[in-house]
Scaffold this motif. Structure first.
Motif, PDB file in Angstrom:
ATOM      1  N   PHE A 114       0.834  -1.188   0.000  1.00  0.00           N
ATOM      2  CA  PHE A 114       0.000   0.000   0.000  1.00  0.00           C
ATOM      3  C   PHE A 114       0.874   1.244   0.000  1.00  0.00           C
ATOM      4  N   ILE A 115       0.531   2.205  -0.864  1.00  0.00           N
ATOM      5  CA  ILE A 115       1.228   3.476  -0.926  1.00  0.00           C
ATOM      6  C   ILE A 115       0.199   4.581  -0.719  1.00  0.00           C
ATOM      7  N   ASP A 116       0.422   5.385   0.313  1.00  0.00           N
ATOM      8  CA  ASP A 116      -0.470   6.482   0.648  1.00  0.00           C
ATOM      9  C   ASP A 116      -0.100   7.688  -0.217  1.00  0.00           C
ATOM     10  N   GLY A 117      -0.913   7.957  -1.222  1.00  0.00           N
ATOM     11  CA  GLY A 117      -0.600   9.068  -2.113  1.00  0.00           C
ATOM     12  C   GLY A 117      -1.680   9.256  -3.151  1.00  0.00           C
ATOM     13  N   SER A 118      -1.610  10.377  -3.864  1.00  0.00           N
ATOM     14  CA  SER A 118      -2.637  10.766  -4.817  1.00  0.00           C
ATOM     15  C   SER A 118      -2.178  10.556  -6.258  1.00  0.00           C
ATOM     16  N   ILE A 119      -3.140  10.251  -7.126  1.00  0.00           N
ATOM     17  CA  ILE A 119      -2.851  10.123  -8.551  1.00  0.00           C
ATOM     18  C   ILE A 119      -2.546  11.479  -9.181  1.00  0.00           C
ATOM     19  N   THR A 120      -2.766  12.569  -8.457  1.00  0.00           N
ATOM     20  CA  THR A 120      -2.410  13.890  -8.979  1.00  0.00           C
ATOM     21  C   THR A 120      -0.953  14.251  -8.707  1.00  0.00           C
ATOM     22  N   THR A 164      -9.988  13.945 -13.889  1.00  0.00           N
ATOM     23  CA  THR A 164      -9.433  14.307 -15.200  1.00  0.00           C
ATOM     24  C   THR A 164      -7.919  14.475 -15.136  1.00  0.00           C
ATOM     25  N   THR A 165      -7.441  15.394 -14.294  1.00  0.00           N
ATOM     26  CA  THR A 165      -5.997  15.621 -14.198  1.00  0.00           C
ATOM     27  C   THR A 165      -5.274  14.377 -13.681  1.00  0.00           C
ATOM     28  N   GLY A 166      -5.845  13.736 -12.677  1.00  0.00           N
ATOM     29  CA  GLY A 166      -5.235  12.521 -12.140  1.00  0.00           C
ATOM     30  C   GLY A 166      -5.159  11.413 -13.178  1.00  0.00           C
ATOM     31  N   LEU A 167      -6.221  11.253 -13.954  1.00  0.00           N
ATOM     32  CA  LEU A 167      -6.224  10.245 -15.017  1.00  0.00           C
ATOM     33  C   LEU A 167      -5.138  10.534 -16.047  1.00  0.00           C
ATOM     34  N   LEU A 168      -4.991  11.788 -16.427  1.00  0.00           N
ATOM     35  CA  LEU A 168      -3.953  12.149 -17.394  1.00  0.00           C
ATOM     36  C   LEU A 168      -2.561  11.813 -16.870  1.00  0.00           C
ATOM     37  N   THR A 169      -2.348  12.070 -15.594  1.00  0.00           N
ATOM     38  CA  THR A 169      -1.058  11.741 -14.986  1.00  0.00           C
ATOM     39  C   THR A 169      -0.777  10.253 -15.095  1.00  0.00           C
ATOM     40  N   LEU A 170      -1.774   9.447 -14.840  1.00  0.00           N
ATOM     41  CA  LEU A 170      -1.618   7.987 -14.937  1.00  0.00           C
ATOM     42  C   LEU A 170      -1.363   7.541 -16.376  1.00  0.00           C
ATOM     43  N   LEU A 171      -2.094   8.114 -17.322  1.00  0.00           N
ATOM     44  CA  LEU A 171      -1.909   7.731 -18.720  1.00  0.00           C
ATOM     45  C   LEU A 171      -0.510   8.093 -19.219  1.00  0.00           C
ATOM     46  N   LEU A 172      -0.017   9.252 -18.811  1.00  0.00           N
ATOM     47  CA  LEU A 172       1.344   9.641 -19.199  1.00  0.00           C
ATOM     48  C   LEU A 172       2.370   8.654 -18.640  1.00  0.00           C
ATOM     49  N   ALA A 173       2.176   8.247 -17.402  1.00  0.00           N
ATOM     50  CA  ALA A 173       3.092   7.275 -16.799  1.00  0.00           C
ATOM     51  C   ALA A 173       2.973   5.919 -17.481  1.00  0.00           C
TER      52      ALA A 173
END
Length: 339
Positions: free
Chosen positions: A60-66, A107-116
């Motif tokens: 488990f990692i405590d953190g945000s997709i943003t 939206t922004t969080g999803l974009l961050t994930l897609l870029l990664a």
């Protein structure tokens, strides 16, 4: 064995999915900020269950997709092959009250994930979308070609996310698929949802509260069916770039649902009615033909059997779960009857 990232894995759907992946022998990393949108003790319970099942195969990692730096670090350092993106700021009415928060996360969080996912060579990206993208009803049941006219900022963010996933598949060759969930319920569900509140009130001798005339209908989907649809995506690549409905195919009115909970709990109560809530869809109903063709999906639990199972679970877990339902009810004047 596959290295899997489940965003929002401390939540209701994400934790069920993470637990099933661990039971199947996969290595699972959960990334979740433990946002107190509802009582964190439920999320803590979910994570403890995953640890018990997965042992060293669970992290488990405590953190945000943003958090762009964190997301890239997690995907690269854990050699993530499959992303199950379940993290979101949920809640139709919550999004009406505060539109910026769902935009930032959904939206922004999803974009961050897609870029990664693109940069680090993820093999599959599964995006959790919602029936809220449909909005106004042109015809029922909804198939994936039905018009999408969301009635809330939440629905807009989910539709935007679908388009980003499609583009990442077309432009960057990231294999993506978006699953449109229809109102998901089951053990450990969010405490501010209709079925939870109906059950809690009935078991305590209080009438369930229905907002509006009760004739609005929903396609409620049991959590096990949602998990099965997600797990099938470990085996198939026939749906890259697609959006796919995941529902139960059957509907029930909110009034019928309340009466069914009354019967299942043997409560000597009637229904209490209150004013309808803004932005809630009048009807939802999934056509899952496409899911059957692409994912071999066939829902197994109807709403009446699912409610019976939930009531049994609630009774067995009442000691720890019910105080959290009470706390949620005290903090929200109108429990959600949709998503």
């Amino acid at each position: 064995m596959t290295n899997v990232l489940v965003t929002g894995g401390a939540g209701f759907i994400g934790s069920h999915l993470a637990a099933s992946l661990l039971e199947a022998g996969h290595t699972v990393t959960v990334l979740d900020p433990l946002d107190p949108y509802y009582d964190l003790r439920i999320k803590t319970h979910n994570l403890e269950r995953c640890r018990e099942i997965g042992g060293d195969c669970f992290q488990f990692i405590d953190g945000s997709i943003t958090d762009e730096e964190l997301v890239h670090s997690v995907v690269s350092s854990h050699d993530i092959e499959v992303v199950y993106h379940q993290a979101a700021q949920a809640g139709v009415r919550t999004s009406v009250e505060n539109p910026k928060k769902p935009h930032e996360i959904n939206t922004t969080g999803l974009l961050t994930l897609l870029l990664a996912a693109d940069e680090h060579g993820v093999h599959r990206f599964v995006n959790a979308s919602s029936s809220s993208v449909y909005g106004e009803v042109e015809y029922l049941p909804y198939d994936e070609d039905h018009q999408t006219v969301p009635r809330s900022p939440y629905g807009v963010t989910k539709l935007t996310g679908e388009h980003y996933c499609r583009l990442w598949n077309e432009i960057y060759d990231v294999p993506t698929v978006s699953l449109r969930y229809f109102t998901v319920y089951g053990p450990r569900m969010r405490p501010n949802m209709a079925i939870t509140n109906f059950t809690s009130r009935c078991l305590n001798g209080d009438p369930p509260i229905v907002y509006g005339d009760g004739q609005q209908s929903r396609d409620f989907t049991y959590i096990d069916d949602i998990v099965d649809a997600n797990l099938s995506l470990l085996e198939t690549s026939d749906c890259d770039g697609e959006v796919v409905n995941v529902g139960s195919t059957r509907t029930i009115t909110i009034e019928e649902l309340a009466n069914h909970v009354i019967a299942e709990t043997n409560a000597a109560v009637g229904i209490e009615y209150a004013d309808a809530r803004e932005a809630d869809a009048r009807h939802t109903h999934a056509d899952v033909t496409k899911a059957g063709e692409l994912l071999d999906y066939e829902p197994t639990t109807g709403i009446r059997d699912g409610v019976s199972q939930f009531v049994d679970w609630y009774r067995s877990n009442r000691e720890w779960y019910e105080p959290l339902v009470f706390a949620s009810r005290a903090g929200e004047s109108s429990p959600s009857q949709t998503s």
